[in-house]
Design a protein around this motif. Structure first.
Motif, PDB file in Angstrom:
ATOM      1  N   PHE A 133      -8.972  16.838 -12.539  1.00  0.00           N
ATOM      2  CA  PHE A 133      -8.590  17.305 -13.869  1.00  0.00           C
ATOM      3  C   PHE A 133      -7.606  16.373 -14.564  1.00  0.00           C
ATOM      4  O   PHE A 133      -6.983  16.747 -15.553  1.00  0.00           O
ATOM      5  CB  PHE A 133      -7.997  18.718 -13.781  1.00  0.00           C
ATOM      6  CG  PHE A 133      -8.960  19.716 -13.206  1.00  0.00           C
ATOM      7  CD1 PHE A 133     -10.086  20.105 -13.914  1.00  0.00           C
ATOM      8  CD2 PHE A 133      -8.748  20.245 -11.941  1.00  0.00           C
ATOM      9  CE1 PHE A 133     -10.975  21.016 -13.385  1.00  0.00           C
ATOM     10  CE2 PHE A 133      -9.640  21.160 -11.393  1.00  0.00           C
ATOM     11  CZ  PHE A 133     -10.765  21.541 -12.119  1.00  0.00           C
ATOM     12  N   ILE A 134      -7.445  15.171 -14.057  1.00  0.00           N
ATOM     13  CA  ILE A 134      -6.575  14.197 -14.715  1.00  0.00           C
ATOM     14  C   ILE A 134      -7.227  13.732 -16.003  1.00  0.00           C
ATOM     15  O   ILE A 134      -8.400  13.366 -16.025  1.00  0.00           O
ATOM     16  CB  ILE A 134      -6.298  13.000 -13.788  1.00  0.00           C
ATOM     17  CG1 ILE A 134      -5.516  13.459 -12.545  1.00  0.00           C
ATOM     18  CG2 ILE A 134      -5.517  11.908 -14.523  1.00  0.00           C
ATOM     19  CD1 ILE A 134      -5.313  12.360 -11.513  1.00  0.00           C
ATOM     20  N   HIS A 135      -6.467  13.733 -17.086  1.00  0.00           N
ATOM     21  CA  HIS A 135      -6.991  13.300 -18.376  1.00  0.00           C
ATOM     22  C   HIS A 135      -6.804  11.799 -18.605  1.00  0.00           C
ATOM     23  O   HIS A 135      -7.687  11.149 -19.156  1.00  0.00           O
ATOM     24  CB  HIS A 135      -6.292  14.062 -19.506  1.00  0.00           C
ATOM     25  CG  HIS A 135      -6.570  13.502 -20.868  1.00  0.00           C
ATOM     26  ND1 HIS A 135      -7.795  13.635 -21.496  1.00  0.00           N
ATOM     27  CD2 HIS A 135      -5.802  12.772 -21.716  1.00  0.00           C
ATOM     28  CE1 HIS A 135      -7.762  13.034 -22.666  1.00  0.00           C
ATOM     29  NE2 HIS A 135      -6.560  12.496 -22.833  1.00  0.00           N
ATOM     30  N   SER A 136      -5.681  11.255 -18.212  1.00  0.00           N
ATOM     31  CA  SER A 136      -5.325   9.869 -18.507  1.00  0.00           C
ATOM     32  C   SER A 136      -6.408   8.879 -18.081  1.00  0.00           C
ATOM     33  O   SER A 136      -6.683   8.722 -16.886  1.00  0.00           O
ATOM     34  CB  SER A 136      -4.013   9.500 -17.799  1.00  0.00           C
ATOM     35  OG  SER A 136      -3.811   8.099 -17.815  1.00  0.00           O
ATOM     36  N   PRO A 137      -7.028   8.191 -19.027  1.00  0.00           N
ATOM     37  CA  PRO A 137      -8.062   7.221 -18.672  1.00  0.00           C
ATOM     38  C   PRO A 137      -7.525   6.102 -17.774  1.00  0.00           C
ATOM     39  O   PRO A 137      -8.237   5.653 -16.878  1.00  0.00           O
ATOM     40  CB  PRO A 137      -8.519   6.660 -20.025  1.00  0.00           C
ATOM     41  CG  PRO A 137      -8.209   7.735 -21.000  1.00  0.00           C
ATOM     42  CD  PRO A 137      -6.930   8.344 -20.504  1.00  0.00           C
ATOM     43  N   CYS A 138      -6.299   5.669 -18.025  1.00  0.00           N
ATOM     44  CA  CYS A 138      -5.769   4.558 -17.234  1.00  0.00           C
ATOM     45  C   CYS A 138      -5.426   4.995 -15.809  1.00  0.00           C
ATOM     46  O   CYS A 138      -5.635   4.240 -14.862  1.00  0.00           O
ATOM     47  CB  CYS A 138      -4.553   3.942 -17.929  1.00  0.00           C
ATOM     48  SG  CYS A 138      -4.990   2.890 -19.341  1.00  0.00           S
ATOM     49  N   LEU A 139      -4.906   6.195 -15.646  1.00  0.00           N
ATOM     50  CA  LEU A 139      -4.648   6.681 -14.290  1.00  0.00           C
ATOM     51  C   LEU A 139      -5.960   6.896 -13.551  1.00  0.00           C
ATOM     52  O   LEU A 139      -6.076   6.569 -12.360  1.00  0.00           O
ATOM     53  CB  LEU A 139      -3.825   7.967 -14.325  1.00  0.00           C
ATOM     54  CG  LEU A 139      -3.489   8.579 -12.962  1.00  0.00           C
ATOM     55  CD1 LEU A 139      -2.839   7.564 -12.030  1.00  0.00           C
ATOM     56  CD2 LEU A 139      -2.592   9.807 -13.128  1.00  0.00           C
ATOM     57  N   ASN A 140      -6.953   7.421 -14.236  1.00  0.00           N
ATOM     58  CA  ASN A 140      -8.271   7.570 -13.609  1.00  0.00           C
ATOM     59  C   ASN A 140      -8.841   6.220 -13.194  1.00  0.00           C
ATOM     60  O   ASN A 140      -9.453   6.086 -12.123  1.00  0.00           O
ATOM     61  CB  ASN A 140      -9.233   8.276 -14.568  1.00  0.00           C
ATOM     62  CG  ASN A 140      -9.055   9.785 -14.569  1.00  0.00           C
ATOM     63  OD1 ASN A 140      -8.859  10.396 -13.528  1.00  0.00           O
ATOM     64  ND2 ASN A 140      -9.109  10.393 -15.739  1.00  0.00           N
ATOM     65  N   LYS A 141      -8.631   5.218 -14.039  1.00  0.00           N
ATOM     66  CA  LYS A 141      -9.102   3.871 -13.698  1.00  0.00           C
ATOM     67  C   LYS A 141      -8.383   3.343 -12.464  1.00  0.00           C
ATOM     68  O   LYS A 141      -9.004   2.743 -11.576  1.00  0.00           O
ATOM     69  CB  LYS A 141      -8.880   2.928 -14.882  1.00  0.00           C
ATOM     70  CG  LYS A 141      -9.231   1.455 -14.587  1.00  0.00           C
ATOM     71  CD  LYS A 141      -9.067   0.589 -15.820  1.00  0.00           C
ATOM     72  CE  LYS A 141      -9.179  -0.899 -15.495  1.00  0.00           C
ATOM     73  NZ  LYS A 141     -10.443  -1.229 -14.808  1.00  0.00           N
ATOM     74  N   MET A 142      -7.085   3.560 -12.386  1.00  0.00           N
ATOM     75  CA  MET A 142      -6.311   3.102 -11.234  1.00  0.00           C
ATOM     76  C   MET A 142      -6.795   3.772  -9.953  1.00  0.00           C
ATOM     77  O   MET A 142      -6.863   3.145  -8.893  1.00  0.00           O
ATOM     78  CB  MET A 142      -4.824   3.372 -11.459  1.00  0.00           C
ATOM     79  CG  MET A 142      -4.203   2.523 -12.569  1.00  0.00           C
ATOM     80  SD  MET A 142      -2.561   3.114 -13.078  1.00  0.00           S
ATOM     81  CE  MET A 142      -1.613   2.818 -11.568  1.00  0.00           C
ATOM     82  N   ILE A 143      -7.160   5.052 -10.060  1.00  0.00           N
ATOM     83  CA  ILE A 143      -7.699   5.762  -8.896  1.00  0.00           C
ATOM     84  C   ILE A 143      -9.063   5.204  -8.527  1.00  0.00           C
ATOM     85  O   ILE A 143      -9.346   4.925  -7.350  1.00  0.00           O
ATOM     86  CB  ILE A 143      -7.778   7.273  -9.185  1.00  0.00           C
ATOM     87  CG1 ILE A 143      -6.372   7.870  -9.266  1.00  0.00           C
ATOM     88  CG2 ILE A 143      -8.599   7.988  -8.108  1.00  0.00           C
ATOM     89  CD1 ILE A 143      -6.334   9.325  -9.689  1.00  0.00           C
ATOM     90  N   ASP A 144      -9.924   5.007  -9.523  1.00  0.00           N
ATOM     91  CA  ASP A 144     -11.263   4.470  -9.276  1.00  0.00           C
ATOM     92  C   ASP A 144     -11.209   3.072  -8.666  1.00  0.00           C
ATOM     93  O   ASP A 144     -12.047   2.711  -7.822  1.00  0.00           O
ATOM     94  CB  ASP A 144     -12.066   4.422 -10.578  1.00  0.00           C
ATOM     95  CG  ASP A 144     -12.424   5.809 -11.092  1.00  0.00           C
ATOM     96  OD1 ASP A 144     -12.368   6.767 -10.293  1.00  0.00           O
ATOM     97  OD2 ASP A 144     -12.747   5.929 -12.287  1.00  0.00           O
ATOM     98  N   ASP A 145     -10.225   2.269  -9.093  1.00  0.00           N
ATOM     99  CA  ASP A 145     -10.094   0.901  -8.595  1.00  0.00           C
ATOM    100  C   ASP A 145      -9.393   0.826  -7.244  1.00  0.00           C
ATOM    101  O   ASP A 145      -9.251  -0.266  -6.681  1.00  0.00           O
ATOM    102  CB  ASP A 145      -9.320   0.040  -9.611  1.00  0.00           C
ATOM    103  CG  ASP A 145     -10.106  -0.186 -10.896  1.00  0.00           C
ATOM    104  OD1 ASP A 145     -11.322   0.084 -10.893  1.00  0.00           O
ATOM    105  OD2 ASP A 145      -9.502  -0.621 -11.896  1.00  0.00           O
ATOM    106  N   GLY A 146      -8.928   1.961  -6.729  1.00  0.00           N
ATOM    107  CA  GLY A 146      -8.251   1.977  -5.432  1.00  0.00           C
ATOM    108  C   GLY A 146      -6.791   1.584  -5.500  1.00  0.00           C
ATOM    109  O   GLY A 146      -6.159   1.379  -4.460  1.00  0.00           O
TER     110      GLY A 146
END
Length: 454
Positions: A133-146
Motif C-alpha cells: 500500500f505504499i504510494h510513493s513511486p520513488c520508494l516503490n522503485k527503491m524496493i523494486d530495485d533491491g
C-alpha cells in the motif's frame, strides 16, 4: 616574544573554535559530518526545534547532545553529535543514537512523507511488514530495485529482525507499540489538531540534524494553513446557513456505513475552519466486537440525505454510491447536485500515506468544495476528488533524489470585508496529480481502512 607567542596561541584557539562553529553549521544547518575536534564549549546544534503546536513530544539541547521525548509513551532518546562522546550514564534512555543518523527503517506509510519532506528518502534501508500500500513511486522503485530490504514482522522475532538481516545500525521508526532493536516510537496521530500532527516533522528532523529545514517546512505549511483559515472565516462570515458535509463510507467487513464521529477529529477541524457544518454521530445499529457502531444503508441515507456535499472516505465510491446502492442514494441532495467527492485525488493510496503531512493542501481542498477558498486563487483539488474526475495512476519516479513535490497552493490573504462569492463555488474539475510522489495513519501490515475516521 612571550607576548607574541601568547597572542598567536589565542588566535589559533580562536580559529579552532571558529572552525568548529562553521563545521556545526554546514550549509546553514547543524553539521551533517562527524566532528573531528571536540570543544565542549561549542554548541554543535545552533539550529534548534521546539514544538509550538504539538503536545506529545519535546526536546532539550545540550552542546554535544539532545534528548527527544515521546510524551505519549514516555520514552526518551539520546541523540549525540557524531564524533563526540555520549554522556556516561545512558541507562535512563530508551535509545541512544549518533546523529545525524545514516540509515532508517520504516513500517507505516504515514512516516514516508515526513522523511521525503526532509529529503532523506535514500536513507531508508528497510521496510518491515507489507509494502503493497505504499504510494510513493520513488520508494516503490527503491524496493523494486533491491535498494530497500523488505522484512516480515509476523515471525515472532520482531526484536532481532533488523539486526538479523545485517541492519545493526539502522534506526527503526515504529508506527505503533513494537519491540524492535534501535526502535523510536512515533505517535503523531495522537495529536488532536492538524498542525500539531504535522509538527512531528521536527521530531524526525532531530535525528538527521535537519532542524533548520524542518522549521522552514513547518512555517511554510503553517502560513498556508492559517491564511486559508482566515480567508474562509472572511468568506463565511455573512453566510445565512453553513454548508453541510456528510463524511463517511461503506465498510464491507464491518457490515455497515462509517460516519464522522464526535469531535475533536481532524475532519472536524477541516469543516470548522472552512465554515462548514460536519454531520457527526455515534449512532448506528450495526455493532462490532471492537466497540464501534456502523449504520445500515437505510440509517446512513436518512442521516445524510440533506447534506450539501458528500465526501466518501474510501476508494470504491463508484461501485457503492453509484453501483450497489445506486437506487438508495438516488434522491440524496449531494448526489442529485453532483456534489460527491472521495479521497483518491492524488492516487489510490495517497490519502493514507500523505494526509498527516499535507494538512494545508487538504484544508484548501475542503474549503474549495464548500466554497470558502479565495476565489481569486485557483486551487485545483489535490487529495479530495470530484467523482467525475479520473483517479490518477501513481507517478513514475525518474530520480530517487528528487525532493518531494507537495500539493498545497500559495495562499493570498483576503482583506476584512471581502464579499463572499454568490452561491457556493463549484470545485475545480480535474486533480493536481503529483509529479513524483506524494503520506497516513495506517500500518502497511493492514489493508487501508475504509472507516470514516481514517
Amino acid at each position: 616574544q612571550k607576548s607574541t607567542i601568547k597572542s598567536n596561541i589565542m588566535k589559533f584557539s580562536y580559529h579552532l573554535v571558529l572552525l568548529a562553529l562553521l563545521q556545526a553549521s554546514v550549509n546553514g544547518n547543524n553539521s551533517q559530518e562527524c566532528v573531528t575536534s571536540v570543544d565542549a564549549a561549542v554548541d554543535y546544534f545552533p539550529e534548534k526545534v521546539q514544538p509550538t503546536e504539538s503536545e506529545q513530544w519535546s526536546i532539550e539541547y545540550q552542546n554535544t547532545y539532545k534528548v527527544v521525548t515521546n510524551s505519549w509513551v514516555n520514552k526518551t532518546y539520546l541523540l549525540y553529535q557524531c564524533g563526540t562522546d555520549a554522556p556516561q550514564d545512558v541507562s535512563q534512555y530508551d535509545g541512544v543514537f549518533s546523529v545525524p543518523v545514516q540509515g532508517i527503517s520504516l513500517s507505516s506509510t504515514p512516516q514516508v512523507t515526513f522523511i521525503e519532506l526532509l529529503s532523506r528518502r535514500t536513507s531508508i534501508e528497510a521496510w518491515v511488514g507489507s509494502f503493497g500500500f505504499i504510494h510513493s513511486p520513488c520508494l516503490n522503485k527503491m524496493i523494486d530495485d533491491g535498494d530497500v530490504a523488505t522484512l516480515k514482522s509476523d515471525d515472532g522475532t520482531n526484536a532481532t529482525v533488523l539486526t538479523g538481516n545485517g541492519l545493526d545500525n539502522t534506526v527503526f521508526f515504529a508506527g505503533g507499540d513494537t519491540t524492535f532493536e534501535n526502535e523510536v516510537q512515533v505517535h503523531a496521530y495522537q495529536e488532536n489538531f492538524n498542525l500539531a500532527t504535522f509538527e512531528w516533522v521536527k521530531f524526525y528532523s532531530a535525528f538527521f540534524n535537519l532542524e533548520k529545514e524542518a522549521n522552514e517546512i513547518f512555517e511554510a505549511t503553517k502560513n498556508r494553513y492559517d491564511c486559508t483559515v482566515k480567508n474562509a472565516g472572511i468568506l463565511s462570515a455573512d453566510q445565512e446557513k453553513k454548508p453541510t458535509v456528510l463524511w463517511g463510507s461503506f465498510c464491507a467487513s464491518c457490515g455497515g456505513w462509517s460516519v464522522a464521529k464526535s469531535c475533536p477529529e481532524y475532519y472536524c477541524e477541516f469543516a470548522e475552519s472552512c465554515g462548514a457544518s460536519l454531520l457527526t454521530t455515534e449512532a448506528g445499529s450495526v455493532t462490532t466486537s471492537w466497540g464501534v457502531n456502523y449504520m445500515t444503508t437505510e440509517e446512513f441515507v436518512e442521516f445524510g440525505k440533506d447534506a450539501d456535499h458528500f465526501i466518501y472516505t474510501a476508494g470504491d465510491v463508484l461501485t457503492t454510491v453509484y453501483g450497489t446502492f445506486k437506487d438508495e442514494f438516488a434522491n440524496m441532495t449531494a448526489v442529485l447536485n453532483n456534489e460527491v467527492y472521495d479521497t483518491a485525488g492524488a492516487g489510490p493510496n495517497s490519502w493514507f500515506e500523505q494526509r498527516l503531512a499535507e494538512p494545508d493542501a487538504i484544508l484548501q481542498d475542503f474549503c474549495t468544495i464548500v466554497g470558502t477558498e479565495n476565489p481569486a486563487v485557483l486551487h485545483k483539488l489535490s487529495f479530495l476528488r470530484h467523482v467525475d474526475d479520473i483517479i490518477p495512476v501513481n507517478g513514475v519516479c525518474t530520480d530517487i533524489n528528487t525532493p518531494l513535490e507537495t500539493l498545497g497552493t500559495n495562499c493570498e490573504a483576503l482583506s476584512q470585508g471581502t464579499d463572499a462569492p454568490q452561491g457556493e463555488t463549484d470545485a475545480p474539475q480535474g486533480t493536481n496529480a503529483p509529479q513524483g510522489e506524494t503520506d497516513a495513519p495506517v500500518l502497511t501490515t493492514d489493508t487501508p481502512a475504509d472507516s470514516a475516521t481514517e
